[in-house]
Design a protein around this motif. Structure first.
Motif, mmCIF file in Angstrom:
data_model
loop_
_atom_site.group_PDB
_atom_site.id
_atom_site.type_symbol
_atom_site.label_atom_id
_atom_site.label_comp_id
_atom_site.label_asym_id
_atom_site.label_seq_id
_atom_site.Cartn_x
_atom_site.Cartn_y
_atom_site.Cartn_z
ATOM 1 N N LEU A 84 0.701 -1.041 0.050
ATOM 2 C CA LEU A 84 0.064 -0.133 -0.072
ATOM 3 C C LEU A 84 0.877 1.236 -0.079
ATOM 4 O O LEU A 84 0.599 2.250 -0.777
ATOM 5 N N ASN A 85 1.871 1.196 0.743
ATOM 6 C CA ASN A 85 2.659 2.239 0.859
ATOM 7 C C ASN A 85 3.350 2.672 -0.464
ATOM 8 O O ASN A 85 3.476 3.934 -0.828
ATOM 9 N N SER A 86 4.049 1.691 -1.201
ATOM 10 C CA SER A 86 4.586 1.979 -2.334
ATOM 11 C C SER A 86 3.395 2.331 -3.439
ATOM 12 O O SER A 86 3.549 3.260 -4.189
ATOM 13 N N ASP A 87 2.282 1.538 -3.551
ATOM 14 C CA ASP A 87 1.147 1.668 -4.509
ATOM 15 C C ASP A 87 0.471 2.892 -4.553
ATOM 16 O O ASP A 87 -0.013 3.798 -5.375
ATOM 17 N N PHE A 88 0.211 3.534 -3.297
ATOM 18 C CA PHE A 88 -0.307 4.667 -2.997
ATOM 19 C C PHE A 88 0.457 5.888 -2.434
ATOM 20 O O PHE A 88 -0.133 6.878 -1.939
ATOM 21 N N GLY A 89 1.619 5.705 -2.597
ATOM 22 C CA GLY A 89 2.552 6.958 -2.002
ATOM 23 C C GLY A 89 2.059 7.443 -0.468
ATOM 24 O O GLY A 89 1.924 8.535 -0.539
ATOM 25 N N LEU A 90 2.141 6.411 0.384
ATOM 26 C CA LEU A 90 1.456 6.723 1.497
ATOM 27 C C LEU A 90 2.690 7.615 2.564
ATOM 28 O O LEU A 90 2.318 8.115 3.536
ATOM 29 N N ASN A 91 3.943 7.285 2.064
ATOM 30 C CA ASN A 91 4.897 7.961 3.040
ATOM 31 C C ASN A 91 5.148 7.467 4.537
ATOM 32 O O ASN A 91 5.239 8.357 5.492
ATOM 33 N N ILE A 92 4.733 6.203 4.525
ATOM 34 C CA ILE A 92 4.972 5.882 5.935
ATOM 35 C C ILE A 92 6.416 5.243 5.909
ATOM 36 O O ILE A 92 6.672 4.689 5.082
ATOM 37 N N SER A 93 6.986 5.458 6.936
ATOM 38 C CA SER A 93 8.262 4.784 7.340
ATOM 39 C C SER A 93 8.213 3.601 8.009
ATOM 40 O O SER A 93 7.854 3.739 9.211
ATOM 41 N N ILE A 94 8.562 2.701 7.329
ATOM 42 C CA ILE A 94 8.629 1.322 7.765
ATOM 43 C C ILE A 94 9.941 0.873 8.132
ATOM 44 O O ILE A 94 10.860 1.061 7.356
ATOM 45 N N GLY A 95 10.491 0.516 9.370
ATOM 46 C CA GLY A 95 11.707 0.272 9.764
ATOM 47 C C GLY A 95 11.716 -0.424 10.910
ATOM 48 O O GLY A 95 11.823 -1.576 10.966
ATOM 49 N N GLN A 96 11.579 0.440 11.998
ATOM 50 C CA GLN A 96 11.793 0.006 13.279
ATOM 51 C C GLN A 96 10.722 -1.109 13.524
ATOM 52 O O GLN A 96 9.686 -0.871 13.383
ATOM 53 N N ALA A 97 10.849 -2.158 14.122
ATOM 54 C CA ALA A 97 9.834 -3.249 14.720
ATOM 55 C C ALA A 97 9.121 -2.391 15.788
ATOM 56 O O ALA A 97 9.827 -1.490 16.738
ATOM 57 N N PRO A 98 7.948 -2.640 16.014
ATOM 58 C CA PRO A 98 7.094 -2.207 16.872
ATOM 59 C C PRO A 98 7.694 -2.508 18.436
ATOM 60 O O PRO A 98 7.993 -3.689 18.543
ATOM 61 N N THR A 99 7.394 -1.826 19.544
ATOM 62 C CA THR A 99 7.729 -2.217 20.847
ATOM 63 C C THR A 99 6.925 -3.271 21.177
ATOM 64 O O THR A 99 5.756 -3.502 20.715
ATOM 65 N N ALA A 100 7.336 -4.029 22.403
ATOM 66 C CA ALA A 100 6.309 -5.127 22.623
ATOM 67 C C ALA A 100 4.926 -4.328 22.983
ATOM 68 O O ALA A 100 3.850 -5.048 22.831
ATOM 69 N N LYS A 101 5.064 -3.330 23.616
ATOM 70 C CA LYS A 101 3.746 -2.754 24.213
ATOM 71 C C LYS A 101 2.846 -2.466 22.887
ATOM 72 O O LYS A 101 1.618 -2.671 23.007
ATOM 73 N N GLU A 102 3.469 -1.661 21.882
ATOM 74 C CA GLU A 102 2.506 -1.486 20.568
ATOM 75 C C GLU A 102 1.998 -2.723 20.018
ATOM 76 O O GLU A 102 1.060 -2.661 19.441
ATOM 77 N N ALA A 103 3.100 -3.748 20.223
ATOM 78 C CA ALA A 103 2.527 -4.915 19.501
ATOM 79 C C ALA A 103 1.359 -5.693 20.316
ATOM 80 O O ALA A 103 0.537 -5.932 19.517
ATOM 81 N N SER A 104 1.392 -5.368 21.622
ATOM 82 C CA SER A 104 0.271 -6.008 22.396
ATOM 83 C C SER A 104 -0.785 -5.185 22.227
ATOM 84 O O SER A 104 -1.985 -5.726 22.207
ATOM 85 N N GLU A 105 -0.823 -3.922 22.081
ATOM 86 C CA GLU A 105 -2.149 -3.102 21.756
ATOM 87 C C GLU A 105 -2.642 -3.331 20.563
ATOM 88 O O GLU A 105 -3.857 -3.504 20.417
ATOM 89 N N TYR A 106 -1.665 -3.658 19.691
ATOM 90 C CA TYR A 106 -2.304 -3.824 18.319
ATOM 91 C C TYR A 106 -3.002 -5.320 18.138
ATOM 92 O O TYR A 106 -4.073 -5.468 17.657
ATOM 93 N N VAL A 107 -2.603 -6.232 18.976
ATOM 94 C CA VAL A 107 -3.260 -7.270 19.134
ATOM 95 C C VAL A 107 -4.594 -7.604 19.734
ATOM 96 O O VAL A 107 -5.506 -7.963 19.469
#
Ligand SMILES: [Zn+2]
Length: 197
Positions: A84-107
């Motif tokens: 999506l980022n490349s097809d729609f030019g979203l300018n999201i910087s994907i790089g760092q893995a999410p922290t454990a807290k972010e990951a658990s909130e996402y789950v």
């Protein structure tokens, strides 16, 4: 301090479902329906909402990420974000893995979403079954003015329009609106159980 949002949320906020659906070649008609990309059909039964695509035929429900993942058979949600980022030019910087807290909130949020979707699927089935029952019961109409009307017919007479209305509302409503129908759906569920048993 602002809570950091994940790239998944960033992607969801950066591009809406309609843009993605159109971008990936779906034809959306004037009522916002399209042919479901997840099952074969000739009449559109998938509805495109701002955040999701929901198919009233097969029950599939997807947001921009799961939609892209399924459409292109990608292994992981993050691959869909990258696409999506490349097809729609979203300018999201994907790089760092999410922290454990972010990951658990996402789950946690993903689980809440899944629970809602399960309810939504079941609720739609209930409303739809109810509508068809009301239509079926119309067939118990008296054959002559002298005949005592069948009580199923009388009931359907009073409830057919209501059933149609509920189904329409359910399709048009957003998530919060649908969820607000929880009580009504529960009542109908009970009615359907009693009638079946
Ligand atoms: Zn479908």
């Amino acid at each position: 301090m602002f809570p950091k949002i994940t790239v998944f949320e960033e992607a969801r906020q950066a591009v809406d479902m309609k843009t993605v659906a159109l971008g990936y070649g779906l034809h959306i008609n004037r009522s916002g329906m399209c042919l479901c990309p997840f099952h074969a059909e000739k009449t559109p039964s998938a509805k495109v909402y701002p955040q999701r695509l929901h198919c009233f035929g097969c029950g599939e429900s997807a947001d921009v990420i799961s939609f892209t993942q399924k459409m292109f058979g990608l292994a992981k949600p993050i691959d869909a974000v990258k696409k999506l980022n490349s097809d729609f030019g979203l300018n999201i910087s994907i790089g760092q893995a999410p922290t454990a807290k972010e990951a658990s909130e996402y789950v946690k949020r993903a689980e809440e979403r899944r629970a809602y979707e399960q309810w939504e699927k079941q609720a739609w089935r209930t409303l739809n079954d109810y509508l068809w029952l009301m239509r079926d019961w119309q067939e118990y109409a008296p054959r002559s003015p002298a005949e005592k009307p069948d009580e199923r017919f009388v009931y359907s007479l009073h409830h057919l329009e209501w059933a149609e209305y509920l189904c329409r509302e359910f399709i048009d409503y957003n998530k919060a609106g649908r969820f607000s129908m929880k009580g009504v759906v529960k009542d109908i569920e009970r009615f359907m159980e009693k009638k079946g048993g």
